[in-house]
Design a protein around this motif. Structure first.
Motif, PDB file in Angstrom:
ATOM      1  N   PRO A 106     -24.273   9.679  -8.841  1.00 53.33           N
ATOM      2  CA  PRO A 106     -24.908   8.767  -9.569  1.00 53.33           C
ATOM      3  C   PRO A 106     -24.370   7.237  -9.114  1.00 53.33           C
ATOM      4  O   PRO A 106     -23.051   6.954  -9.475  1.00 53.33           O
ATOM      5  CB  PRO A 106     -25.094   9.098 -10.766  1.00 53.33           C
ATOM      6  CG  PRO A 106     -25.004  10.431 -10.715  1.00 53.33           C
ATOM      7  CD  PRO A 106     -23.734  10.746  -9.647  1.00 53.33           C
ATOM      8  N   PRO A 107     -24.979   6.257  -8.771  1.00 50.44           N
ATOM      9  CA  PRO A 107     -24.384   4.734  -8.721  1.00 50.44           C
ATOM     10  C   PRO A 107     -23.863   4.378 -10.047  1.00 50.44           C
ATOM     11  O   PRO A 107     -24.374   4.481 -11.223  1.00 50.44           O
ATOM     12  CB  PRO A 107     -25.895   3.885  -8.339  1.00 50.44           C
ATOM     13  CG  PRO A 107     -26.848   4.941  -7.976  1.00 50.44           C
ATOM     14  CD  PRO A 107     -26.560   6.008  -8.586  1.00 50.44           C
ATOM     15  N   VAL A 108     -22.764   3.436  -9.832  1.00 50.50           N
ATOM     16  CA  VAL A 108     -22.023   2.920 -10.736  1.00 50.50           C
ATOM     17  C   VAL A 108     -21.762   1.327 -10.651  1.00 50.50           C
ATOM     18  O   VAL A 108     -21.376   0.935  -9.362  1.00 50.50           O
ATOM     19  CB  VAL A 108     -20.600   3.426 -11.286  1.00 50.50           C
ATOM     20  CG1 VAL A 108     -19.763   2.568 -12.090  1.00 50.50           C
ATOM     21  CG2 VAL A 108     -20.665   4.884 -11.374  1.00 50.50           C
ATOM     22  N   LEU A 109     -22.559   0.574 -11.309  1.00 51.78           N
ATOM     23  CA  LEU A 109     -22.438  -0.980 -11.035  1.00 51.78           C
ATOM     24  C   LEU A 109     -22.153  -1.697 -12.278  1.00 51.78           C
ATOM     25  O   LEU A 109     -22.103  -1.172 -13.442  1.00 51.78           O
ATOM     26  CB  LEU A 109     -24.106  -1.561 -10.900  1.00 51.78           C
ATOM     27  CG  LEU A 109     -24.825  -0.735  -9.831  1.00 51.78           C
ATOM     28  CD1 LEU A 109     -26.240  -1.109  -9.888  1.00 51.78           C
ATOM     29  CD2 LEU A 109     -24.212  -1.247  -8.344  1.00 51.78           C
ATOM     30  N   ILE A 110     -21.263  -2.691 -11.964  1.00 48.66           N
ATOM     31  CA  ILE A 110     -20.507  -3.438 -13.001  1.00 48.66           C
ATOM     32  C   ILE A 110     -21.002  -4.761 -12.865  1.00 48.66           C
ATOM     33  O   ILE A 110     -20.995  -5.452 -11.584  1.00 48.66           O
ATOM     34  CB  ILE A 110     -19.045  -3.437 -12.693  1.00 48.66           C
ATOM     35  CG1 ILE A 110     -18.394  -1.887 -12.896  1.00 48.66           C
ATOM     36  CG2 ILE A 110     -18.351  -4.145 -13.852  1.00 48.66           C
ATOM     37  CD1 ILE A 110     -16.910  -1.905 -12.587  1.00 48.66           C
ATOM     38  N   LEU A 111     -21.462  -5.410 -14.239  1.00 48.05           N
ATOM     39  CA  LEU A 111     -21.741  -6.876 -14.036  1.00 48.05           C
ATOM     40  C   LEU A 111     -20.598  -7.592 -14.863  1.00 48.05           C
ATOM     41  O   LEU A 111     -20.312  -7.047 -15.949  1.00 48.05           O
ATOM     42  CB  LEU A 111     -22.961  -7.104 -14.996  1.00 48.05           C
ATOM     43  CG  LEU A 111     -24.182  -6.503 -14.150  1.00 48.05           C
ATOM     44  CD1 LEU A 111     -25.586  -6.844 -15.006  1.00 48.05           C
ATOM     45  CD2 LEU A 111     -24.590  -6.857 -12.746  1.00 48.05           C
ATOM     46  N   LEU A 112     -20.210  -8.438 -14.168  1.00 51.37           N
ATOM     47  CA  LEU A 112     -18.872  -9.335 -14.905  1.00 51.37           C
ATOM     48  C   LEU A 112     -19.196 -10.641 -15.074  1.00 51.37           C
ATOM     49  O   LEU A 112     -20.046 -11.247 -14.299  1.00 51.37           O
ATOM     50  CB  LEU A 112     -17.713  -9.364 -13.751  1.00 51.37           C
ATOM     51  CG  LEU A 112     -16.817  -7.983 -13.437  1.00 51.37           C
ATOM     52  CD1 LEU A 112     -16.068  -8.378 -12.244  1.00 51.37           C
ATOM     53  CD2 LEU A 112     -16.187  -7.698 -14.586  1.00 51.37           C
ATOM     54  N   GLY A 113     -18.938 -11.328 -16.018  1.00 55.65           N
ATOM     55  CA  GLY A 113     -19.219 -12.640 -16.356  1.00 55.65           C
ATOM     56  C   GLY A 113     -19.125 -13.030 -17.782  1.00 55.65           C
ATOM     57  O   GLY A 113     -18.986 -12.342 -18.625  1.00 55.65           O
ATOM     58  N   PRO A 114     -18.858 -14.486 -18.040  1.00 55.55           N
ATOM     59  CA  PRO A 114     -18.720 -14.679 -19.155  1.00 55.55           C
ATOM     60  C   PRO A 114     -19.564 -14.540 -20.322  1.00 55.55           C
ATOM     61  O   PRO A 114     -21.070 -14.197 -19.885  1.00 55.55           O
ATOM     62  CB  PRO A 114     -18.093 -16.281 -19.275  1.00 55.55           C
ATOM     63  CG  PRO A 114     -18.967 -16.717 -17.923  1.00 55.55           C
ATOM     64  CD  PRO A 114     -18.952 -15.608 -16.968  1.00 55.55           C
ATOM     65  N   PRO A 115     -19.619 -14.990 -21.713  1.00 60.41           N
ATOM     66  CA  PRO A 115     -20.673 -14.693 -22.466  1.00 60.41           C
ATOM     67  C   PRO A 115     -21.688 -15.837 -22.193  1.00 60.41           C
ATOM     68  O   PRO A 115     -21.740 -16.685 -21.717  1.00 60.41           O
ATOM     69  CB  PRO A 115     -20.358 -15.365 -23.986  1.00 60.41           C
ATOM     70  CG  PRO A 115     -18.677 -15.844 -23.498  1.00 60.41           C
ATOM     71  CD  PRO A 115     -18.250 -15.078 -22.160  1.00 60.41           C
ATOM     72  N   GLY A 116     -22.965 -15.277 -22.058  1.00 58.55           N
ATOM     73  CA  GLY A 116     -24.110 -16.135 -21.621  1.00 58.55           C
ATOM     74  C   GLY A 116     -24.537 -16.118 -20.209  1.00 58.55           C
ATOM     75  O   GLY A 116     -25.391 -16.609 -19.973  1.00 58.55           O
ATOM     76  N   ALA A 117     -23.660 -15.372 -19.213  1.00 55.87           N
ATOM     77  CA  ALA A 117     -23.760 -15.495 -17.940  1.00 55.87           C
ATOM     78  C   ALA A 117     -25.035 -14.653 -17.740  1.00 55.87           C
ATOM     79  O   ALA A 117     -25.786 -14.907 -16.426  1.00 55.87           O
ATOM     80  CB  ALA A 117     -22.645 -14.626 -17.305  1.00 55.87           C
ATOM     81  N   GLY A 118     -25.501 -13.738 -18.476  1.00 58.36           N
ATOM     82  CA  GLY A 118     -26.849 -13.397 -18.078  1.00 58.36           C
ATOM     83  C   GLY A 118     -26.758 -11.790 -17.948  1.00 58.36           C
ATOM     84  O   GLY A 118     -27.511 -11.144 -17.346  1.00 58.36           O
ATOM     85  N   LYS A 119     -25.574 -10.981 -18.097  1.00 62.38           N
ATOM     86  CA  LYS A 119     -25.304  -9.740 -18.123  1.00 62.38           C
ATOM     87  C   LYS A 119     -26.494  -8.847 -18.610  1.00 62.38           C
ATOM     88  O   LYS A 119     -27.059  -7.882 -17.959  1.00 62.38           O
ATOM     89  CB  LYS A 119     -23.893  -9.301 -18.359  1.00 62.38           C
ATOM     90  CG  LYS A 119     -22.763 -10.190 -17.995  1.00 62.38           C
ATOM     91  CD  LYS A 119     -21.366  -9.687 -18.370  1.00 62.38           C
ATOM     92  CE  LYS A 119     -21.288  -9.858 -20.145  1.00 62.38           C
ATOM     93  NZ  LYS A 119     -21.309 -11.351 -20.237  1.00 62.38           N
ATOM     94  N   GLY A 120     -26.727  -9.029 -19.878  1.00 58.05           N
ATOM     95  CA  GLY A 120     -27.570  -8.139 -20.557  1.00 58.05           C
ATOM     96  C   GLY A 120     -28.963  -8.395 -20.036  1.00 58.05           C
ATOM     97  O   GLY A 120     -29.775  -7.760 -19.740  1.00 58.05           O
ATOM     98  N   THR A 121     -29.264  -9.760 -19.829  1.00 54.52           N
ATOM     99  CA  THR A 121     -30.834 -10.055 -19.149  1.00 54.52           C
ATOM    100  C   THR A 121     -30.848  -9.359 -17.906  1.00 54.52           C
ATOM    101  O   THR A 121     -32.031  -8.613 -17.621  1.00 54.52           O
ATOM    102  CB  THR A 121     -30.912 -11.603 -19.107  1.00 54.52           C
ATOM    103  OG1 THR A 121     -30.591 -12.241 -20.492  1.00 54.52           O
ATOM    104  CG2 THR A 121     -32.110 -12.122 -18.627  1.00 54.52           C
TER     105      THR A 121
END
Ligand code: AP5
Length: 227
Positions: A9-24
């Motif tokens: 199963p794929p594993v993807l990581i989203l890195l970025g500061p607060p507000g970068a849009g990770k959750g969106t």
């Protein structure tokens, strides 16, 4: 495909500061590819709301914009990763955030024979993040995210996704705490960009444009990385 195929199963990581849009963007990818969004921020807020030991330990730290202890976060993440739905693949939103967490993730994935398909850095200007975070709100029923200016529901106060009418704002979404969260990001999390670059897993994306365009670019990157 032959008998030696060992796709996991794929594993993807989203890195970025607060507000970068990770959750969106993680929610968009979840809808599009069927992978599960794992937000350690959401898991910790659920622990705070449930009044667990971990939640009680995390609450004041989160309000101050600091990072919760590695052990608490790793334990929460390990438990969630072991749930059946994660066999579809996961998008890690907000984890890892320190070198200790990155090493722990490597160990967890080694146990399951999985690898990191991509660690994607959402590149943004810090100066724009305070406005993004201060204007954020979410649907209390389904968690869909909105913004006072940049992403409003079709009917004011009504969630586009589930029709819910109770909207919530986070306790740590104020200008002062966002400054502290940005500092924590640069001191403890940004070094992971080099960590994943050295492993050959790093991808970068310009996350300063319109939400939909970033979603298109990110989807193409995910498609490429998981094929
Ligand atoms: P967490 O919940 O992870 O918060 P965060 O990392 O600070 O990130 P945000 O949720 O603020 O931002 P986002 O990148 O998801 O942006 P979003 O898509 O919502 O963590 C909270 C706290 O929990 C931490 O401070 C820490 O204490 C603790 N914690 C969590 N994980 C931890 C860990 N691993 N270790 C230790 N502690 C941990 O977008 C923001 C707004 O902008 C929205 O309103 C959205 O609509 C809008 N927007 C999004 N993209 C765009 C765009 N392109 N243009 C305009 N507006 C946009």
């Amino acid at each position: 495909m032959d008998g030696t195929d060992t796709a996991t199963p794929p594993v993807l990581i989203l890195l970025g500061p607060p507000g970068a849009g990770k959750g969106t963007q993680a929610r968009m990818l979840e809808g599009k590819f069927g992978y599960v969004q794992l937000s350690t921020g959401d898991l910790l807020r659920a622990a705070v709301a449930a009044g667990t030991d971990a939640g009680r330990a995390a609450e004041a730290v989160m309000k101050a914009g600091d990072l919760v202890s590695d052990q608490i976060v790793i334990d929460i993440l390990r438990d969630r990763l072991s749930e059946a739905d994660c066999a579809k693949g996961v998008i890690l939103d907000g984890f890892p955030r320190t070198d200790v967490q990155a090493t722990a993730l490597d160990g967890l994935l080694q146990e399951t024979g999985q690898k990191i398909d991509a660690a994607i850095s959402l590149d943004v200007d810090d100066a724009a993040m305070v406005e993004r975070v201060a204007g954020r709100y979410t649907c209390g029923s389904c968690g869909e995210g909105y913004h006072d200016t940049f992403k409003t529901p079709a009917t004011s106060g009504v969630c586009d996704k589930c029709g819910g009418t109770e909207m919530k704002r986070r306790a740590d979404d104020n200008a002062e705490t966002v400054g502290d969260r940005l500092k924590a990001y640069h001191a403890q999390t940004a070094p992971l960009i080099s960590y994943y670059d050295a492993k050959g897993a790093l991808k970068r994306i310009d996350a300063m444009g319109p939400i939909d365009q970033i979603g298109i670019d990110l989807s193409a990157l995910v498609q490429q990385s998981t094929n």
